[in-house]
Design a protein around this motif. Structure first.
Motif, PDB file in Angstrom:
ATOM      1  N   ASN A 142       0.804  -1.235   0.000  1.00  0.00           N
ATOM      2  CA  ASN A 142       0.000   0.000   0.000  1.00  0.00           C
ATOM      3  C   ASN A 142       0.835   1.282   0.000  1.00  0.00           C
ATOM      4  N   TRP A 143       2.151   1.147  -0.052  1.00  0.00           N
ATOM      5  CA  TRP A 143       3.021   2.322  -0.070  1.00  0.00           C
ATOM      6  C   TRP A 143       3.774   2.437  -1.409  1.00  0.00           C
ATOM      7  N   SER A 144       3.196   1.922  -2.479  1.00  0.00           N
ATOM      8  CA  SER A 144       3.935   1.828  -3.743  1.00  0.00           C
ATOM      9  C   SER A 144       4.375   3.183  -4.282  1.00  0.00           C
ATOM     10  N   ALA A 145       3.494   4.187  -4.257  1.00  0.00           N
ATOM     11  CA  ALA A 145       3.870   5.498  -4.794  1.00  0.00           C
ATOM     12  C   ALA A 145       4.979   6.125  -3.961  1.00  0.00           C
ATOM     13  N   TYR A 146       4.846   6.046  -2.657  1.00  0.00           N
ATOM     14  CA  TYR A 146       5.853   6.621  -1.765  1.00  0.00           C
ATOM     15  C   TYR A 146       7.195   5.903  -1.928  1.00  0.00           C
ATOM     16  N   CYS A 147       7.174   4.563  -1.894  1.00  0.00           N
ATOM     17  CA  CYS A 147       8.416   3.806  -2.038  1.00  0.00           C
ATOM     18  C   CYS A 147       9.057   4.081  -3.393  1.00  0.00           C
ATOM     19  N   MET A 148       8.248   4.125  -4.448  1.00  0.00           N
ATOM     20  CA  MET A 148       8.779   4.440  -5.768  1.00  0.00           C
ATOM     21  C   MET A 148       9.539   5.746  -5.744  1.00  0.00           C
ATOM     22  N   SER A 149       8.963   6.771  -5.122  1.00  0.00           N
ATOM     23  CA  SER A 149       9.588   8.090  -5.126  1.00  0.00           C
ATOM     24  C   SER A 149      10.882   8.097  -4.319  1.00  0.00           C
ATOM     25  N   LYS A 150      10.906   7.374  -3.215  1.00  0.00           N
ATOM     26  CA  LYS A 150      12.107   7.335  -2.387  1.00  0.00           C
ATOM     27  C   LYS A 150      13.205   6.489  -3.040  1.00  0.00           C
ATOM     28  N   PHE A 151      12.830   5.398  -3.698  1.00  0.00           N
ATOM     29  CA  PHE A 151      13.811   4.618  -4.452  1.00  0.00           C
ATOM     30  C   PHE A 151      14.431   5.485  -5.547  1.00  0.00           C
ATOM     31  N   ALA A 152      13.605   6.275  -6.221  1.00  0.00           N
ATOM     32  CA  ALA A 152      14.099   7.133  -7.304  1.00  0.00           C
ATOM     33  C   ALA A 152      15.065   8.185  -6.772  1.00  0.00           C
ATOM     34  N   LEU A 153      14.702   8.840  -5.674  1.00  0.00           N
ATOM     35  CA  LEU A 153      15.576   9.862  -5.097  1.00  0.00           C
ATOM     36  C   LEU A 153      16.869   9.256  -4.584  1.00  0.00           C
ATOM     37  N   GLU A 154      16.792   8.026  -4.089  1.00  0.00           N
ATOM     38  CA  GLU A 154      17.993   7.314  -3.651  1.00  0.00           C
ATOM     39  C   GLU A 154      18.964   7.133  -4.813  1.00  0.00           C
ATOM     40  N   GLY A 155      18.471   6.651  -5.949  1.00  0.00           N
ATOM     41  CA  GLY A 155      19.342   6.447  -7.102  1.00  0.00           C
ATOM     42  C   GLY A 155      19.926   7.748  -7.610  1.00  0.00           C
ATOM     43  N   PHE A 156      19.095   8.788  -7.687  1.00  0.00           N
ATOM     44  CA  PHE A 156      19.564  10.091  -8.146  1.00  0.00           C
ATOM     45  C   PHE A 156      20.657  10.628  -7.235  1.00  0.00           C
ATOM     46  N   SER A 157      20.430  10.565  -5.936  1.00  0.00           N
ATOM     47  CA  SER A 157      21.383  11.168  -4.999  1.00  0.00           C
ATOM     48  C   SER A 157      22.702  10.403  -4.955  1.00  0.00           C
ATOM     49  N   GLN A 158      22.659   9.094  -5.163  1.00  0.00           N
ATOM     50  CA  GLN A 158      23.915   8.341  -5.220  1.00  0.00           C
ATOM     51  C   GLN A 158      24.773   8.804  -6.395  1.00  0.00           C
ATOM     52  N   CYS A 159      24.148   9.052  -7.522  1.00  0.00           N
ATOM     53  CA  CYS A 159      24.893   9.512  -8.693  1.00  0.00           C
ATOM     54  C   CYS A 159      25.418  10.930  -8.496  1.00  0.00           C
ATOM     55  N   VAL A 160      24.576  11.803  -7.943  1.00  0.00           N
ATOM     56  CA  VAL A 160      24.987  13.183  -7.691  1.00  0.00           C
ATOM     57  C   VAL A 160      26.168  13.220  -6.728  1.00  0.00           C
ATOM     58  N   ARG A 161      26.159  12.342  -5.745  1.00  0.00           N
ATOM     59  CA  ARG A 161      27.270  12.282  -4.787  1.00  0.00           C
ATOM     60  C   ARG A 161      28.594  12.076  -5.508  1.00  0.00           C
ATOM     61  N   GLU A 162      28.613  11.182  -6.465  1.00  0.00           N
ATOM     62  CA  GLU A 162      29.865  10.914  -7.188  1.00  0.00           C
ATOM     63  C   GLU A 162      30.256  12.099  -8.066  1.00  0.00           C
ATOM     64  N   GLU A 163      29.274  12.792  -8.619  1.00  0.00           N
ATOM     65  CA  GLU A 163      29.582  13.939  -9.467  1.00  0.00           C
ATOM     66  C   GLU A 163      30.091  15.130  -8.671  1.00  0.00           C
ATOM     67  N   LEU A 164      29.679  15.235  -7.416  1.00  0.00           N
ATOM     68  CA  LEU A 164      30.073  16.391  -6.599  1.00  0.00           C
ATOM     69  C   LEU A 164      31.289  16.114  -5.722  1.00  0.00           C
ATOM     70  N   ARG A 165      31.720  14.876  -5.684  1.00  0.00           N
ATOM     71  CA  ARG A 165      32.801  14.502  -4.760  1.00  0.00           C
ATOM     72  C   ARG A 165      34.065  15.322  -4.995  1.00  0.00           C
ATOM     73  N   ASP A 166      34.463  15.496  -6.238  1.00  0.00           N
ATOM     74  CA  ASP A 166      35.695  16.231  -6.541  1.00  0.00           C
ATOM     75  C   ASP A 166      35.585  17.710  -6.177  1.00  0.00           C
ATOM     76  N   ARG A 167      34.370  18.214  -6.052  1.00  0.00           N
ATOM     77  CA  ARG A 167      34.174  19.618  -5.684  1.00  0.00           C
ATOM     78  C   ARG A 167      34.053  19.784  -4.176  1.00  0.00           C
ATOM     79  N   LYS A 168      34.246  18.691  -3.442  1.00  0.00           N
ATOM     80  CA  LYS A 168      34.236  18.715  -1.967  1.00  0.00           C
ATOM     81  C   LYS A 168      32.862  19.106  -1.418  1.00  0.00           C
ATOM     82  N   ILE A 169      31.821  18.706  -2.125  1.00  0.00           N
ATOM     83  CA  ILE A 169      30.456  18.918  -1.650  1.00  0.00           C
ATOM     84  C   ILE A 169      29.905  17.571  -1.194  1.00  0.00           C
TER      85      ILE A 169
END
Length: 230
Positions: A142-169
């Motif tokens: 019963n939490w499919s929409a919520y879980c979907m959105s959090k799974f998506a943000l998780e994947g996005f933020s993991q990628c952003v972390r790697e892109e910002l690492r060299d900038r010390k963010i």
């Protein structure tokens, strides 16, 4: 002077983070949709910080996110807390397109637009904090929409972390278990709120992660209750 942007600061985890981070050298840019509740947050933190700027916008609409960005202005920020979120709890066969699109708008598109705009302008030692959920790692009936959105943000933020690492963010992801906030007031069912963790505990974890030396990052923080997850 530090500038901190916190979405969903009207109540709950967002308000607790604002209260925890209020300081004489901080300008708090606090977003919310509820004018009255946001004013209460402002009243609580204003005596302890340099300035409070309320930002009242609907993040379910891209135009609302764009208006928020315009109001924040061109000065860089030192912290972005993507906390605003909505939860639709019902069988997936009953979710309406309006509910689905609102979930995607607030929980995915808004953090994407805000991070995309502000992160490239952040100075070294800045941080992006994403308030995710244990629902970013496990599915619940019963939490499919919520879980979907959090799974998506998780994947996005993991990628952003790697892109910002060299900038010390730093990109800090927080995964609270069920937290006793007003979100449960609108969710049908008898929820054991006495077993849930508090917003202040989540805020304390965020503050601790931000207090680490600039070359140290607590990338993933999971908060659970010893009473067990619901």
């Amino acid at each position: 002077m530090k500038r901190y942007l916190i979405t969903g600061a009207s109540r709950g985890i967002g308000r607790a983070i604002a209260e925890k981070l209020a300081a004489e050298d901080a300008v708090l840019l606090l977003h919310g949709r509820d004018t009255v509740a946001l004013a209460q947050t402002r009243k609580a933190v204003e005596p302890r910080c340099a300035k409070v700027i309320p930002l009242i916008h609907d993040l379910a609409k891209r135009s609302g996110v764009s208006d928020l960005i315009a109001e924040v202005g061109n000065a860089p920020i030192d912290l972005l807390v993507n906390n605003a979120g909505v939860a639709v709890v019902k069988p997936f066969t009953e979710i309406t397109m309006i509910e689905w699109e609102q979930t995607v708008g607030v929980n995915i598109t808004a953090p994407f637009m805000l991070t995309q705009h502000f992160a490239p302008r952040m100075p070294p030692a800045s941080s992006v904090v994403n308030i995710l959920s244990i629902a970013a790692r496990s599915g619940f009936a019963n939490w499919s929409a919520y879980c979907m959105s959090k799974f998506a943000l998780e994947g996005f933020s993991q990628c952003v972390r790697e892109e910002l690492r060299d900038r010390k963010i730093r990109v800090i992801n927080v995964y609270p278990a069920a937290t006793d906030t007003s979100i449960w007031n609108d969710i049908e069912g008898n929820w054991p709120r006495g077993k849930m963790i508090s917003s202040k505990e989540v805020a304390s974890a965020v503050a601790y992660a931000l207090s680490r030396p600039a070359n140290v990052t607590l990338e993933n923080i999971t908060l659970s209750s010893l009473a067990g997850n619901i």
